[in-house]
Design an enzyme around this catalytic site. Structure first.
Site: not given
Ligand code: PEP
Ligand code: MG
Length: 605
Positions: A194, A301, A337, A436, A459-460, A470, A507
């Site tokens: 993050h 976010r 979100r 996710e 990402n998740d 990650r 996203c």
């Molecule tokens: C993701 O997981 O791709 C996402 C957009 O949420 P975050 O990166 O805030 O976990």
């Molecule tokens: Mg995520």
């Protein structure tokens, strides 16, 4: 001493500046006595250090106020009061005078005493304040011992720096002043941690996963970083510096050329329109998203508003923030979100338990549903903000249908309660689900029955599909959404959304990487939400590559045996239309030192 280090390029751009090392550890304080005639000087040094620390804290509070909000900045008010505590300072003075100790020795002694008393205390309140106490004592000792440059906010205003840290937390990153912090280096972290996402949004060139950076890079050395290639040059030669200047001016030229696409639609040469929305993590990115031509906010976010603050934001505060964002995009959707707490996001205001596997633990929608009073406050603010604006709600980390239906039930209750209280609320709030997890992909058909839209958090999704943390730098080479297991799931999401005519967006960070963006278009995604600084480049690539080429790459990717084959298919598809050196970190590395110019994409037919 000249040396090259490698890491993971997580936020592109080339920069050079002297380094500031962030050492979160307490310094070793020597037991130092002073001569009788020096005693009063030590007392004065103590008082001067308090004044310096208070000035730092006030400055930091002002910065956080501009950047995050009023509540966040209050955490510093509490610290200022603590730093000025007269009883404590008087006890340090007594020790200096009676035992003829240096200011830092006496301060450390009294601080240890206080820390021990507070830790042993039965009072939860005192134990809670320990973190503040720790922060102040660290600042005081650094000032008293003249530890250089530890406080990034205390550096002269006109000085630029590259910050080197063991790990950049989202809390630290949010405080960075991008005018002075021109680059970031950390030992831990990856592209999708993050803090990296924040650095990217802030547009600060960043290299993470640099093993031993704190030991290898001396304080105050000139360092050159390339946040795309993940390359660091310590103490660069004049030739390397000249080359960097060429790269910086090339990047400026590229940015200048990309400006011409800001006002144009993201449309492939064969006329397929992609909607480019912006991800907004911090309030001061609203402006950046508008400037880069974002068509609304596809991921607002909300958890970063909690970072570093002592209390949860109130309904009124959240409402005014959501309203502010929606007013900035009067004609486009703003997708909020709900809190995505847990994992690597642990706000101080929220008591998160210690867990062995936080990313598999009490996270996101699970926390919200288990803490309905926290969730309800946020839902009320969203319902009010959506009364006369296109504001929508998106739920993170969904793995079950009842997480969506339970949220809808809470929304219905809060809507009724707001109406009773005389508030204007949304007639029908659109509720979407973030895809996710493989669980969400596998039941996407069922989730589609209760959702108004899907948004894929790649990402998740990559983390949970490949069982790869990650944020783990050691695994960064393996962490890629180009793994066919991820690609196939992306195709399944498009298909499940299509059966009920639901919009499906992406996203996660994947959509902000030009080659991956082409793959997503080929798979059928028509809505992207990405970090504002990446919008123009991705838009330019979309405008350059025909759908037919993107589809061919997607078909090959679905059938690939591994990520390398997916990469190859993408490069083959894109190379005839775009100079790969401009968009691909590896190719860019090979092209170092050569000036490349951006061809004008053909107009859509
Ligand atoms: C993701 O997981 O791709 C996402 C957009 O949420 P975050 O990166 O805030 O976990
Ligand atoms: Mg995520």
């Amino acid at each position: 001493m000249h040396q090259q280090l490698r890491g993971i390029g997580v936020s592109p751009g080339v920069a050079f500046a002297r380094t500031v090392l962030m050492r979160p550890d307490f310094p070793d304080v020597p037991d130092r006595t002073v001569r009788p005639e020096e005693v009063e000087g030590e007392v004065e040094r103590l008082r001067a250090a308090v004044a310096t620390v208070v000035a730092h804290l006030e400055e930091l509070g002002r910065k956080v106020l501009d950047r995050a909000g009023e509540e966040e900045s209050r955490i510093f008010d509490a610290q200022i009061l603590m730093a000025q505590d007269e009883d404590f300072l008087a006890s340090v003075e007594v020790l200096i005078r009676n035992n003829m100790l240096s200011a830092e020795t006496a301060y450390e002694f009294k601080a240890l005493e206080l820390r021990a008393a507070w830790s042993a205390s039965q009072s939860a309140h005192l134990r809670d304040r320990l973190a503040d106490l720790h922060a102040i004592q660290l600042r005081m000792l650094n000032v008293l011992m003249g530890r250089p440059g530890h406080e990034i906010w205390s550096l002269p205003e006109d000085e630029q720096m590259i910050v080197v840290a063991h790990e950049l937390s989202p809390g630290l990153t949010v405080q960075l002043d991008r005018e002075h912090v021109v680059g970031l280096i950390s030992e831990e972290g990856t592209r999708t941690s993050h803090a990296a996402i924040l650095a990217h949004s802030l547009g600060i060139p960043t290299v993470m996963g640099v093993t031993g950076a704190l030991a290898k890079i001396p304080e105050g050395t000139l360092v050159l970083i390339d946040g795309q290639a993940g390359a660091i040059t310590v103490d660069p030669t004049p030739v390397e510096l000249e080359e960097a200047k060429v790269q910086i001016s090339r990047r400026h030229r590229l940015e200048f050329q990309l400006e011409s696409v800001v006002a144009l639609p993201a449309e492939t040469p064969d006329g397929i329109r992609v909607s480019m929305m912006g991800n907004v993590d911090l309030p001061d990115e609203i402006e950046a998203a508008m400037r880069s031509g974002a068509e609304g906010v596809g991921l607002l976010r909300t958890e970063f508003l909690l970072t570093g603050r002592a209390a949860l934001p109130t309904e009124a505060e959240q409402y005014s923030y959501f309203k502010r964002v929606s007013l900035a995009f009067p004609k486009s959707p703003v997708i909020i979100r709900s809190y995505d707490l847990g994992g690597d996001k642990f706000p101080a205001a929220f008591r998160m338990p210690q867990e062995a596997n936080p990313f598999l633990g009490w996270r996101s929608i699970r926390v919200c549903l288990d803490q309905p009073e926290v969730f309800r406050t946020q839902l009320r603010a969203i319902l009010r903000a959506a009364a006369d604006r296109n504001v929508q709600l998106m739920l993170p980390l969904v793995t079950r249908v009842d997480e969506v239906s339970d949220t809808r039930a809470l929304l219905a209750e809060e809507r009724a309660s707001l109406l009773r209280d005389g508030f204007k609320v949304a007639e029908h709030l659109r509720v979407g689900v973030m895809i996710e997890t493989p669980a969400a992909v596998l039941i996407a058909d069922k989730l589609a029955e209760v959702s108004d839209f899907f948004s894929v958090g790649t990402n998740d999704l990559t983390q949970y599909t490949l069982a790869l943390d990650r944020g783990n730098a050691r695994l960064a080479e393996r962490f890629t959404p180009h793994h066919p297991a991820v690609v196939r799931q992306l195709a399944q999401v498009v298909a499940a959304a299509a059966t009920r005519d639901l919009p499906a967006s992406v996203c996660g960070e994947m959509a902000s990487e030009p080659l991956s963006a082409v793959l997503l278009v080929g798979l059928g995604f028509r809505i992207f939400s990405i970090a504002p600084p990446s919008i123009p480049l991705v838009k330019w690539v979309i405008r350059s590559v025909p759908l037919s080429a993107a589809r061919a790459a997607a078909t090959a990717a679905m059938d690939a045996r591994g990520p390398a084959e997916v990469d190859e298919a993408l490069r083959d598809a894109v190379a005839p239309h775009v100079d790969l050196r401009l968009i691909d970190p590896h190719a860019a590395l090979q092209a170092r030192g050569r000036v490349v110019s951006l061809p004008t994409p053909p107009p859509p037919s």
